[in-house]
Design a protein around this motif. Structure first.
Motif, PDB file in Angstrom:
ATOM      1  N   GLY B  75       0.970  -1.275  -0.116  1.00 38.52           N
ATOM      2  CA  GLY B  75       0.277   0.336   0.109  1.00 38.52           C
ATOM      3  C   GLY B  75       0.702   1.730   0.065  1.00 38.52           C
ATOM      4  O   GLY B  75       2.132   0.733   0.185  1.00 38.52           O
ATOM      5  N   TYR B  76      -0.018   2.543  -0.233  1.00 35.75           N
ATOM      6  CA  TYR B  76       0.781   3.615  -0.674  1.00 35.75           C
ATOM      7  C   TYR B  76       1.671   3.372   0.653  1.00 35.75           C
ATOM      8  O   TYR B  76       0.667   3.622   2.028  1.00 35.75           O
ATOM      9  N   ARG B  80      -0.893   4.872   4.620  1.00 36.67           N
ATOM     10  CA  ARG B  80      -0.336   3.187   5.874  1.00 36.67           C
ATOM     11  C   ARG B  80      -0.115   4.110   6.941  1.00 36.67           C
ATOM     12  O   ARG B  80      -0.854   3.538   7.729  1.00 36.67           O
ATOM     13  N   MET B 102      -2.271  -2.786   3.073  1.00 39.27           N
ATOM     14  CA  MET B 102      -3.367  -2.451   3.227  1.00 39.27           C
ATOM     15  C   MET B 102      -3.890  -4.037   2.181  1.00 39.27           C
ATOM     16  O   MET B 102      -3.529  -3.921   1.901  1.00 39.27           O
ATOM     17  N   TYR B 256      -6.952  -3.521   5.899  1.00 37.21           N
ATOM     18  CA  TYR B 256      -5.650  -3.621   6.211  1.00 37.21           C
ATOM     19  C   TYR B 256      -5.329  -4.554   6.706  1.00 37.21           C
ATOM     20  O   TYR B 256      -5.868  -5.315   7.856  1.00 37.21           O
ATOM     21  N   ASN B 284      -1.983  -5.498  -4.908  1.00 35.67           N
ATOM     22  CA  ASN B 284      -2.382  -4.136  -3.984  1.00 35.67           C
ATOM     23  C   ASN B 284      -3.569  -4.156  -3.617  1.00 35.67           C
ATOM     24  O   ASN B 284      -4.873  -4.040  -4.237  1.00 35.67           O
ATOM     25  N   SER B 287      -6.316   1.189  -5.682  1.00 33.36           N
ATOM     26  CA  SER B 287      -5.324   2.589  -5.406  1.00 33.36           C
ATOM     27  C   SER B 287      -6.265   3.894  -4.519  1.00 33.36           C
ATOM     28  O   SER B 287      -5.761   4.887  -3.478  1.00 33.36           O
ATOM     29  N   GLN B 290      -7.571   3.029  -1.738  1.00 34.39           N
ATOM     30  CA  GLN B 290      -6.583   3.475   0.116  1.00 34.39           C
ATOM     31  C   GLN B 290      -6.643   4.692   0.411  1.00 34.39           C
ATOM     32  O   GLN B 290      -7.357   5.542   1.187  1.00 34.39           O
TER      33      GLN B 290
END
Lengths: 393, 393
Positions: B75-76, B80, B102, B256, B284, B287, B290
């Motif tokens: 994840g980014y 996070r 994530m 998550y 992932n 996006s 997230q």
């Protein structure tokens, strides 16, 4: 305490991440514009404006409960219907919504169909060079990858070896055209020959062999090349599609499977893929993105941008004396390493701040992959560095 | 041609789908407002307005390549970091971004962590009644589910049996509080006793036993009840969270994992979970979602709405003589069937157009689950039908 199977995989991931980290470190040290990172297949072309418009329209018009809620594990019926209709218009197929399963990208689709089909020990043929993740996907379901070695003349599949390697245990063949890492498009002649072999072998062995067509690069094709739609050549074809490249949405994880009724046990496979989507924990493809892509089925990321990159890089490298087949699709060049050990060549390139991926990652040593989904400026600016690299060899 | 393992799973799916289809058929026949479908855990409360605002803000401000592009498989980093900070504020923990992965919902998170931890034959304890999908998730990695039988007095876990069933092969215990299907919240006392058992058994057996806390219903808690944060009670805790219910985003597949550094081999598990996310084909978590949830960490769906449903339904059913524990969380009531065979009771309910799920689906026969995440009107209108049903028994 982690699972034994994961141990090796983590080690490999660390190697890739090490390269990734090194790229970032180099960017910091020399400035991002002085590092020529051709290692990642991460689009540098933004999503077309229709995507944003589609999301805004859905947010404005759709009921929140529907837009963000659960639907059938296979996806919204109207979205699947729209995908089927679009395919029918483009490829003269006759799909309906029950033939479509919306997935978490093509990677999700491949996992769903492999979970659906594979018994432990079943063999899956892959054609080198190939995307290394297939190894993990097949291993997830205790299948066995059987590699058809590369035909480095044309990078069309080595069909003689393909035929020889089909056994009673062969459950599937994965093909990927336009191909990662070569950019080669499998010609209609190749497809006809390959499917004739599969038909013959099915009869001979009294089995069904599924042809799984992994198609994230379908829309990235140049010079008007024909990318045959495989369900029209072979009944037991299953297509795994992704919008990651065609709409530059790799992070959104949205794609679909096509499971024709004509495939052996087609109806059963459709039901099992629906269940596998749930069981693998995907549950369903992301809901807002399902609805958004259904509104963008005719939209494309800026393919001419990639084409310009391709021309400039291909011509530039040829002029410098590098040996490479001209790709007709995707956004990769697969260049022959001037020395047998291509890892040594990658190390030398790194000294000129050029990052490449060794062909060994694609079961094809002696070559390197150059991902040209970068900015045009990166390519132009990298040419002097490539020149110096060429002079070394 | 489908995999042997999938055959049984498809059959079960078909049974659920049959119920689903029957509900739709009944809605067509009698009108949706005259069918009382309590069978699905699909929120009937829309996402809070902050979600739409967050998506719009991201679409407006963020660069398309970043917003829809690949990031680390976990994840980014800023997302996070935001999740870790929010947890630290709420639960006095000390997480950083490396503790957060994530995931594609909690279902995705559970699959990632089970893939990461399980060797074939490893045992995973689950506490009845429990969400039936755990069986599939554990089976995906050839683990073995060991069921702790229900304590139907309080629906707190049967700790004596839990202790007895821990062996050298026990790799994990899955807990789910607030619980699906009972709505019970495991008390701090329960948690202290349970983690003391796990600590003792770890020492005795010289193993590590991971406590996996499946928390999609954490924010749906009523009467100010305390839902203990388990990492504070037991080092080897891993949390699987989902925004599906807290933000009414079940279709978006966003959640998550929390993997504390203090867990045995914590760093290794973090790296392996990153790799497992990729290998399982998730790649992932979606996006845009997230980034959107990172802006909504303090937002909640309309919990008071569910609370009103809970009060009205619980009080109504008690008045009619049904036997049920008052739930403190989630959006389920778990009602004792007036006859031993609860499937017979479900069939009788169906005649009054009330759709319920038999407790056998949760390894707790003799009970039925009522999902009250429906509209308030459905509950009010269903009461006369429940009255007639009560009179029959």
């Amino acid at each position: 305490m982690i699972a034994d199977k994961m141990r090796e995989l983590v080690k490999n991931s660390s190697a890739i991440r090490a390269m990734f980290e090194e790229g970032k470190k180099m960017a910091k040290e020399y400035g991002a514009e002085n590092v020529y990172d051709f290692s990642l297949g991460n689009p540098n072309v933004p999503a077309p404006p229709q995507v944003k418009e589609a999301i805004l329209k859905e947010l404005e018009e759709a009921d929140s409960l529907m837009l963000h809620g659960y639907m059938s594990n296979s996806g919204y019926e109207d979205v699947r219907e729209a995908v089927a209709r679009s395919l029918n218009q483009r490829f003269e197929t006759a799909f309906a919504q029950n033939n479509i399963v919306m997935t978490v990208g093509a990677a999700g689709g491949l996992n769903v169909i492999l979970k659906t089909l594979l018994n432990p020990g079943d063999e899956v043929l892959v054609i080198a060079p190939y995307f290394g993740e297939y190894n993990s996907y097949v291993a997830n379901y205790d299948g066995k990858v059987v590699v058809v070695s590369p035909n480095t003349e044309t990078f069309q599949p080595n069909l003689k070896e393909l035929e020889e390697k089909i056994t009673e245990k062969t459950k599937a063949v994965i093909v990927n055209s336009p191909n990662n890492p070569t950019g080669v498009v499998y010609s209609e002649e190749t497809i006809k020959q390959m499917t004739a072999i599969l038909d013959r072998k099915q009869k001979e062995l009294k089995t069904d062999i599924y042809l799984i067509s992994d198609e994230p690069y379908r829309e990235l094709a140049y010079d008007g090349v024909n990318v045959p739609y495989l369900t029209k050549y072979y009944a037991n074809t299953i297509v795994a599609y992704s919008f990651s490249k065609s709409l530059s949405l790799p992070g959104e994880r949205i794609g679909y499977l096509v499971i024709p009724d004509q495939a052996a046990d087609g109806k059963e496979i459709q039901a099992a893929a629906n269940a596998a989507t749930r069981i693998l924990g995907y549950v369903n493809a992301p809901s807002l993105m399902q609805r958004a892509v259904a509104r963008c089925l005719d939209a494309r990321a800026d393919v001419p941008y990639y084409n310009r990159n391709r021309e400039v890089l291909y011509n530039g490298l040829k002029e410098l004396g590098f040996d490479c087949i001209k790709p007709q699709g995707a956004f990769y060049l697969f260049v022959k390493s001037p020395v047998e050990d291509e890892k040594m060549f990658c190390e030398a390139a790194k000294k000129h701040r050029i990052l490449l991926v060794p062909g060994a990652s694609f079961a094809c040593p002696g070559y390197v992959r150059i991902a040209y989904c970068v900015s045009y400026e990166t390519i132009v600016n990298a040419m002097p560095a490539f020149r110096k690299l060429a002079e070394e060899f």
